[in-house]
Design a protein around this motif. Structure first.
Motif, short mmCIF file in Angstrom:
data_model
loop_
_atom_site.label_atom_id
_atom_site.label_comp_id
_atom_site.label_asym_id
_atom_site.label_seq_id
_atom_site.Cartn_x
_atom_site.Cartn_y
_atom_site.Cartn_z
N PRO A 1 -43.36 5.53 31.89
CA PRO A 1 -44.35 5.75 32.12
C PRO A 1 -43.84 4.93 32.99
O PRO A 1 -44.15 3.79 33.47
N ASP A 2 -43.52 5.11 34.73
CA ASP A 2 -43.14 3.88 35.77
C ASP A 2 -44.58 4.04 35.99
O ASP A 2 -45.52 4.16 36.49
N ALA A 3 -44.74 2.32 36.10
CA ALA A 3 -45.79 1.53 37.07
C ALA A 3 -46.13 2.70 38.38
O ALA A 3 -45.63 2.62 39.03
N ALA A 4 -47.43 2.50 37.80
CA ALA A 4 -48.37 3.38 39.43
C ALA A 4 -48.10 2.05 40.46
O ALA A 4 -48.41 0.62 40.54
N GLY A 5 -47.45 2.38 41.08
CA GLY A 5 -47.54 1.57 42.51
C GLY A 5 -49.24 1.68 43.85
O GLY A 5 -49.53 3.16 43.64
N ASP A 6 -48.75 1.10 45.07
CA ASP A 6 -49.71 1.79 45.68
C ASP A 6 -49.10 2.65 46.62
O ASP A 6 -50.24 3.83 47.12
N ASP A 7 -47.81 3.21 46.31
CA ASP A 7 -47.39 4.77 46.44
C ASP A 7 -47.95 6.02 45.76
O ASP A 7 -47.05 7.01 45.42
N THR A 8 -48.84 5.86 45.02
CA THR A 8 -49.07 6.67 43.60
C THR A 8 -49.49 8.04 44.71
O THR A 8 -50.29 7.67 45.72
N PRO A 9 -49.15 8.63 44.01
CA PRO A 9 -49.23 9.75 44.48
C PRO A 9 -50.47 10.41 44.67
O PRO A 9 -51.06 9.60 43.43
N GLN A 10 -51.24 11.81 45.42
CA GLN A 10 -52.69 12.68 44.94
C GLN A 10 -52.94 12.56 43.84
O GLN A 10 -52.05 13.55 43.29
N LYS A 11 -53.74 12.84 43.35
CA LYS A 11 -54.30 13.71 41.97
C LYS A 11 -53.71 15.02 42.35
O LYS A 11 -54.89 15.47 43.83
N PRO A 12 -53.19 15.60 41.23
CA PRO A 12 -54.26 17.47 41.69
C PRO A 12 -55.18 18.07 41.61
O PRO A 12 -56.19 17.08 40.67
N ALA A 13 -55.50 18.51 42.56
CA ALA A 13 -56.90 19.42 42.56
C ALA A 13 -57.71 20.20 41.04
O ALA A 13 -56.28 20.84 40.57
N ILE A 14 -58.39 20.40 40.63
CA ILE A 14 -58.82 20.28 39.23
C ILE A 14 -59.84 21.56 39.70
O ILE A 14 -60.91 21.38 40.27
N LEU A 15 -59.34 23.06 39.26
CA LEU A 15 -60.64 23.71 38.98
C LEU A 15 -60.92 24.11 37.36
O LEU A 15 -61.13 24.74 36.93
N THR B 1 -67.24 14.43 35.06
CA THR B 1 -67.63 13.52 35.73
C THR B 1 -65.79 12.86 34.72
O THR B 1 -66.16 11.69 35.72
N MET B 2 -66.15 12.77 33.51
CA MET B 2 -64.53 12.35 33.49
C MET B 2 -63.24 12.03 34.17
O MET B 2 -62.48 11.10 34.43
N LEU B 3 -62.57 13.19 34.54
CA LEU B 3 -62.13 13.50 35.23
C LEU B 3 -62.19 13.04 36.77
O LEU B 3 -61.48 12.78 37.37
N GLU B 4 -63.35 12.96 37.04
CA GLU B 4 -64.05 12.78 38.66
C GLU B 4 -63.74 10.84 38.86
O GLU B 4 -63.02 10.22 39.70
N ALA B 5 -64.01 10.63 37.47
CA ALA B 5 -63.80 8.67 37.37
C ALA B 5 -62.56 8.28 37.08
O ALA B 5 -61.84 7.51 37.81
N TYR B 6 -61.21 9.00 36.33
CA TYR B 6 -60.18 9.05 36.49
C TYR B 6 -59.37 9.28 38.06
O TYR B 6 -58.36 9.63 37.84
N GLY B 7 -60.25 9.57 39.03
CA GLY B 7 -59.48 10.10 40.33
C GLY B 7 -59.13 11.02 41.10
O GLY B 7 -58.34 11.44 41.63
N TYR B 8 -59.43 12.72 39.88
CA TYR B 8 -58.95 13.92 40.09
C TYR B 8 -60.45 14.78 40.88
O TYR B 8 -61.40 14.68 40.42
N PRO B 9 -60.08 15.54 41.85
CA PRO B 9 -61.01 16.02 43.02
C PRO B 9 -61.21 17.32 41.51
O PRO B 9 -60.32 17.90 41.25
#
Length: 538
Positions: free
Chosen positions: A405-419, A433-441
């Motif tokens: 996997p490509d290394a994440a940089g500053d231009d990492t795309p926004q995490k997909p919104a989860i329902l 809570t776990m998903l939000e801790a990883y940056g997912y809305p």
């Protein structure tokens, strides 16, 4: 009672007058002798009749245009079903020895010379009709005897099988009782630890270190419980052939190294001398199942080797096979137990302290998973106290290029919104809570109807849908979202406690993109979300 078919006589003659004379004579005695008469005007027509009926005897004219009597007889006797039909040649002249020889070579049973003497015709035909009748009776009796023999054989086999099954059930009864006792023990131990740790956290005087240790205990014992349940479910699926392998080329050396790192990180290997000899070994396999195989073997070596012992792990390339060997200097395997170590519910001598623990299903699961990969597994031990070696052989595969996997940089795309649509409040809250801790809305819905409405209102990128929902189940949620023009693009991941092939088929037919079995490992869940999001249209 079945109707008995009369014997049949076939008369073949191209001359209409001769044919009528012969059939008329035979018809006079048909009722008395119990037979039917069928006529044919040519050899070709005779062959057609032979295809339709069985005959007691055939009266065959020698001199016929086109296909003569000799050729017709030869054709009749070339067919297996009609090869034994007796043929009486009818000829208008006295056959010389050459003609007789030719006739007998074609299968002739007798001769009749015209003009035919009725009494001789009657006598000869009667002999063959009687033979056919006796043969038919013998066939019926033979068939009845065969049926009776089959019935008796089946009954004998059934009784033998029932006796063997009863003996086997009695032999396994004790082992199953011991297994249930072990299962209760193995489940109560972590549950007791979890309960005590949870109570400790709630004590007013519990310090931060105590609470931290208690949380680690809960996490570790929860993982232990999850492994027990997974092993039980996997063994059931493996024994019924319902495990689905997601196969791809992989380096088993790297997989075993990663698995060993996990054991080291948990401190399991600290009191042992490890000798590791890894060479790249490419196989076509399911990474999760191969990791399960490796973990079981390493865990087995650690469990049955006293602290200070030695464990050797090696991967070698043997022609068309990749060989994984795990050896230890532990308690070994007795000669009586060695042939049965891969049987279900088999374990070494059971003591009250249950120091080694385990359900006795790990090696049975290893064998089945290895067989599903087209490989073999074998155990060797010189006896009790002499250590043991487990050797797995898998078909070698061509190396594949592993894409990192490509290394994440500053231009990492926004995490997909989860329902997240889940009716279990605690489970939904923890996963969110776990998903939000990883940056997912994350947005949450507690039942199917609420989930459908929230999906239409907020249009998430990915929906995690539990199958067993109140109101409408997860299948119906998927079907409704797929019907909507504004929601059909949403990637749907099913969360279910059922992982059989039939369950996966129903999930995909309902419109889901992926199927995950509870409890879902967070790494697998994040990987599934990433895959779904990557597959979404721009």
């Amino acid at each position: 009672m079945a109707k008995i078919e009369k014997p049949k006589i076939l008369v073949v003659n191209d001359d209409a007058a001769s044919l009528l004379a012969l059939t008329s004579l035979l018809d006079q005695w048909a009722d008395e002798s119990g037979y039917d008469v069928i006529s044919a005007r040519s050899g070709q027509e005779a062959l057609r009749q032979v295809l339709l009926h069985d005959f007691a005897v055939i009266l065959l004219d020698v001199n016929m245009p086109g296909m003569d009597g000799f050729e017709t007889a030869e054709a009749i006797h070339q067919r297996a079903r009609s090869a034994d039909i007796p043929i009486i040649f009818v000829t208008a002249f006295l056959a010389d020895e050459i003609d007789r020889l030719k006739a007998y070579q074609r299968g002739a049973a007798d001769f009749l010379f015209t003009p035919v003497i009725p009494q001789i015709l009657h006598a000869k035909v009667q002999v063959f009709v009687a033979l056919a009748t006796k043969n038919e009776e013998l066939k019926r009796q033979t068939h009845k005897l065969s049926q009776r023999t089959t019935e008796l054989t089946a009954t004998n086999k059934r009784l033998t099988r029932e006796m063997e099954e009863r003996q086997a059930a009695e032999a396994k009864s004790h082992a199953k009782d011991e297994f249930l006792a072990m299962l209760g023990h193995e489940l109560r131990n972590p549950l007791s630890a979890i309960s005590s740790a949870a109570s400790l956290i709630g004590l007013p005087g519990a310090g931060a270190d105590t609470v931290s240790r208690a949380k680690l205990i809960i996490q570790r014992q929860s993982q232990h419980l999850s492994r027990i349940v997974d092993d039980l479910l996997d063994l059931s699926r493996a024994m019924s052939g319902k495990i689905l392998l997601s196969r791809q080329p992989l380096d088993i050396g790297a997989l075993v190294s990663a698995c060993l790192d996990t054991f080291k990180a948990t401190g399991r290997t600290g009191n042992y001398l490890l000798n590791v000899n890894m060479t790249p070994g490419w196989v076509d396999g399911d990474a999760t199942r191969l990791e399960q195989i490796t973990s079981n073997l390493i865990d087995n070596a650690l469990k049955y080797t006293p602290p200070g012992g030695t464990i050797d792990i090696a991967i070698t390339d043997d022609d068309d096979e990749i060989v994984l060997a795990v050896s230890d200097t532990g308690v070994g395997i007795s000669a009586e137990l060695l042939p049965h170590v891969f049987d279900v519910f088999v374990q070494g001598s059971i003591t009250l302290d249950r120091a080694q623990g385990g359900l006795g299903i790990g090696l049975a699961l290893v064998r089945r998973l290895v067989e599903l990969h087209g490989g073999t597994v074998a155990a060797h031990s010189a006896g009790a106290g002499a250590g043991s070696t487990f050797t797995i052989r898998l078909p070698r595969a061509a190396p594949a290029v592993v894409r990192l996997p490509d290394a994440a940089g500053d231009d990492t795309p926004q995490k997909p919104a989860i329902l997240l649509i889940e009716d279990n409040d605690d489970g939904r809250e923890m996963m969110a809570t776990m998903l939000e801790a990883y940056g997912y809305p994350v947005r949450q819905a507690a039942d199917g109807l609420q989930g459908v409405n929230m999906a239409r209102q907020h249009l998430p990128d990915v929906a995690l849908v539990d199958i067993g929902l109140p109101g409408i189940d997860g299948y119906e949620v998927a079907r409704r979202l797929r019907k909507g023009d504004d929601t059909r693009h949403i990637k749907l991941i099913a969360l279910t406690g059922y992982g059989l092939a039939d369950d996966q088929r129903r999930v995909l037919e309902a419109g889901f993109d992926m199927h995950l079995v509870k409890p879902v490992d967070i790494a697998k869940l994040l990987d599934a979300i990433t895959q779904c999001a990557a597959a979404s249209p721009a």
